[in-house]
Design a protein around this motif. Structure first.
Motif, PDB file in Angstrom:
ATOM      1  N   SER A 318      -6.484  28.703 -59.247  1.00 42.75           N
ATOM      2  CA  SER A 318      -5.960  27.433 -60.011  1.00 42.75           C
ATOM      3  C   SER A 318      -4.575  27.414 -59.233  1.00 42.75           C
ATOM      4  O   SER A 318      -4.062  28.470 -59.435  1.00 42.75           O
ATOM      5  CB  SER A 318      -5.861  27.831 -61.493  1.00 42.75           C
ATOM      6  N   GLY A 319      -3.822  26.114 -59.488  1.00 44.41           N
ATOM      7  CA  GLY A 319      -2.554  26.348 -58.545  1.00 44.41           C
ATOM      8  C   GLY A 319      -1.937  24.908 -58.867  1.00 44.41           C
ATOM      9  O   GLY A 319      -2.280  23.518 -58.360  1.00 44.41           O
ATOM     10  N   SER A 320      -0.736  24.976 -58.680  1.00 47.15           N
ATOM     11  CA  SER A 320       0.041  23.607 -58.626  1.00 47.15           C
ATOM     12  C   SER A 320       0.803  23.157 -57.947  1.00 47.15           C
ATOM     13  O   SER A 320       1.599  24.625 -56.997  1.00 47.15           O
ATOM     14  CB  SER A 320       0.593  23.247 -59.855  1.00 47.15           C
ATOM     15  N   LEU A 321       1.288  22.057 -56.924  1.00 45.67           N
ATOM     16  CA  LEU A 321       2.282  22.066 -55.269  1.00 45.67           C
ATOM     17  C   LEU A 321       2.940  21.068 -56.187  1.00 45.67           C
ATOM     18  O   LEU A 321       2.831  19.926 -56.076  1.00 45.67           O
ATOM     19  CB  LEU A 321       1.555  22.192 -54.261  1.00 45.67           C
ATOM     20  N   GLY A 322       4.174  21.244 -56.263  1.00 43.18           N
ATOM     21  CA  GLY A 322       5.674  20.107 -56.194  1.00 43.18           C
ATOM     22  C   GLY A 322       6.024  19.956 -57.570  1.00 43.18           C
ATOM     23  O   GLY A 322       6.180  20.815 -58.962  1.00 43.18           O
ATOM     24  N   ALA A 323       6.919  18.888 -57.667  1.00 44.94           N
ATOM     25  CA  ALA A 323       7.748  18.921 -58.874  1.00 44.94           C
ATOM     26  C   ALA A 323       7.262  18.551 -59.997  1.00 44.94           C
ATOM     27  O   ALA A 323       6.747  17.747 -60.388  1.00 44.94           O
ATOM     28  CB  ALA A 323       9.477  17.737 -58.856  1.00 44.94           C
ATOM     29  N   SER A 324       8.039  19.431 -61.570  1.00 44.00           N
ATOM     30  CA  SER A 324       7.045  18.835 -62.399  1.00 44.00           C
ATOM     31  C   SER A 324       7.687  19.639 -63.495  1.00 44.00           C
ATOM     32  O   SER A 324       8.144  21.040 -63.550  1.00 44.00           O
ATOM     33  CB  SER A 324       6.150  19.494 -62.559  1.00 44.00           C
ATOM     34  N   ALA A 325       7.627  19.237 -64.852  1.00 47.56           N
ATOM     35  CA  ALA A 325       8.530  20.056 -65.958  1.00 47.56           C
ATOM     36  C   ALA A 325       8.100  21.570 -66.320  1.00 47.56           C
ATOM     37  O   ALA A 325       8.923  21.869 -66.350  1.00 47.56           O
ATOM     38  CB  ALA A 325       8.883  18.939 -67.151  1.00 47.56           C
ATOM     39  N   LEU A 326       6.583  21.225 -66.664  1.00 48.03           N
ATOM     40  CA  LEU A 326       5.903  22.272 -66.946  1.00 48.03           C
ATOM     41  C   LEU A 326       4.618  22.396 -66.083  1.00 48.03           C
ATOM     42  O   LEU A 326       4.025  21.324 -65.540  1.00 48.03           O
ATOM     43  CB  LEU A 326       5.671  21.723 -68.145  1.00 48.03           C
ATOM     44  N   SER A 327       4.275  23.359 -66.067  1.00 46.72           N
ATOM     45  CA  SER A 327       3.495  23.419 -65.288  1.00 46.72           C
ATOM     46  C   SER A 327       2.271  24.609 -65.678  1.00 46.72           C
ATOM     47  O   SER A 327       3.046  25.698 -65.635  1.00 46.72           O
ATOM     48  CB  SER A 327       2.930  23.970 -63.455  1.00 46.72           C
ATOM     49  N   ALA A 328       1.389  24.886 -66.249  1.00 41.47           N
ATOM     50  CA  ALA A 328       0.058  25.316 -66.635  1.00 41.47           C
ATOM     51  C   ALA A 328      -1.349  26.002 -66.299  1.00 41.47           C
ATOM     52  O   ALA A 328      -1.483  24.575 -65.091  1.00 41.47           O
ATOM     53  CB  ALA A 328      -0.246  25.359 -68.166  1.00 41.47           C
TER      54      ALA A 328
END
Length: 401
Positions: A318-328
């Motif tokens: 599980s993962g995220s890539l990029g600008a964000s205020a909040l990532s879970a």
């Protein structure tokens, strides 16, 4: 009498047809079709009289072969959706029938390899694999892998031989082999959910790996031998009697990921659980004939009841890539399937047994429970988020039988 390769003295088979595969599914919301089940294997009986003489000389040529084989289940096809994809399930493997051989004649094989005197097998069909499921393209994506199907049961197997002798001269050429084998469970489908966007409020991906199918139980195996048995080649036992439960299928891998710029990014990946193994029934040998083996790894009598091992839990990412205020990002590995139990392995011997090769015991009797499946690993990570919560929990390993 036969002299060519793959030319058995007697060949009797009942084989169930394989199940059909389901086709691919593509759409805004992809829903995969289920594969169909295999056909059942029928009962098989072979009897030879006191005047019967079977002599085969070719490679891969056995004296008597009797097999009942259940049809394997079909595999579910790929499922792809822009927003949601739900994979189809694999087809169920079907059961094998009862196999019985009664030999009152003499049997000899002279092939250089794989030339068994008497071979009796009941083999359940394997379960089909669940569909791989892929979702990609929008700010939100959900992917659910298809379930692996259960295997078919192995039927009971019996061999009774009272003829003068059974002789083999090649490698991997046992005098008598009797086996009941449960069908293995199909693997759960992989699930991949990928979403993204530019300046979107929320991006979210959820991926659920498919569950592995259960392995099926095997049947009772009985050998009652009064014939004199002689083998010359390596890995050629006098008598092998085995009841082997089917192994559970592996749980599906799950991958959930987002990319791009968003206020909130959420990813959840749950690995599929492995299927449980199948129970093994009793393996029994009653021998009053003489047994002689000369090759390496050529045991006189081998009786085994072996429980099926559990399937492995699915790995999750599980993962995220990029600008964000909040990532879970949450990743939970799948649990391993349970190994199943074995039954008794019984040997009663009144005959003279002589073995001359290394690693060649006179009698080996084993009851072995199936191993539990391994837990699925878990990975959670984020890159570029101002505030990130990453939770990765590996699955639980399966219990042994």
């Amino acid at each position: 009498s036969t002299a060519g390769e793959d030319s058995h003295g007697i060949l009797a088979q009942a084989i169930g047809g394989g199940g059909g595969n389901s086709s691919k599914s593509l759409g805004f919301a992809g829903i995969g079709g289920n594969a169909t089940s295999g056909g059942a294997g029928g009962d098989v009986t072979v009897k030879t009289g006191t005047e019967s003489v079977i002599r085969v000389k070719g490679k891969h040529s056995s004296g008597i072969v009797a097999q009942s084989i259940g049809g394997g289940g079909g595999n579910a096809g790929l499922t792809v959706g822009a927003l949601v994809s739900i994979g189809g399930n694999g087809g169920t493997g079907n059961d094998a029938g009862v196999v019985s051989i009664e030999n009152k004649g003499t049997v000899s094989t002279e092939g250089s390899k794989d030339a068994v005197g008497i071979l009796a097998q009941s083999i359940g069909g394997g379960g089909g694999n669940g569909s791989m499921s892929v979702t990609a393209g929008g700010p939100v994506g959900i992917a659910i892998g298809g379930k692996g199907a259960d295997g078919g049961k192995g039927g009971s197997v019996s061999v009774a031989s009272s003829g003068t002798h059974i002789t083999t001269k090649g490698e991997d050429s046992s005098a008598i082999v009797a086996q009941s084998i449960g069908g293995g469970g199909g693997n759960g489908g992989i699930a991949i959910a990928a979403s993204g966007g530019i300046m979107t409020p929320v991006t979210a991906s959820v991926a659920l790996g498919g569950k592995g199918g259960a392995g099926a139980k095997s049947g009772q195996v009985t050998v009652n031998n009064k014939s004199d048995l002689t083998t010359v080649g390596h890995r050629s036992t006098g008598i092998t009697a085995q009841s082997i439960g089917g192994g559970g299928g592996n749980g599906g891998v799950a991958v959930a990921a987002t990319a791009g710029a968003s206020a909130v990014s959420v990813n959840v990946a749950l690995g599929g659980n492995g299927g449980d193994g199948g129970k093994a029934e009793t393996a029994t040998v009653v021998n009053s004939g003489g047994i002689s083996t000369t090759g390496v790894a050529s045991t006189g009598i081998l009786a085994q009841s072996i429980g099926g091992g559990g399937g492995n839990g699915g790995i999750t990412v599980s993962g995220s890539l990029g600008a964000s205020a909040l990532s879970a990002n949450i990743a939970l590995g799948g649990a391993g399937g349970k190994g199943n139990t074995a039954s008794q392995a019984l040997v009663s011997n009144r005959g003279n047994i002589v073995t001359k090769g290394a690693s060649s015991s006179a009698i080996v009797s084993q009851s072995i429970g199936g191993a539990g499946g391994n837990a699925g690993g878990a990975v959670a990570a984020s890159v570029g988020s101002a505030n990130a919560v990453n939770l990765a929990i590996g699955g639980k390993g399966g219990a042994g039988g």
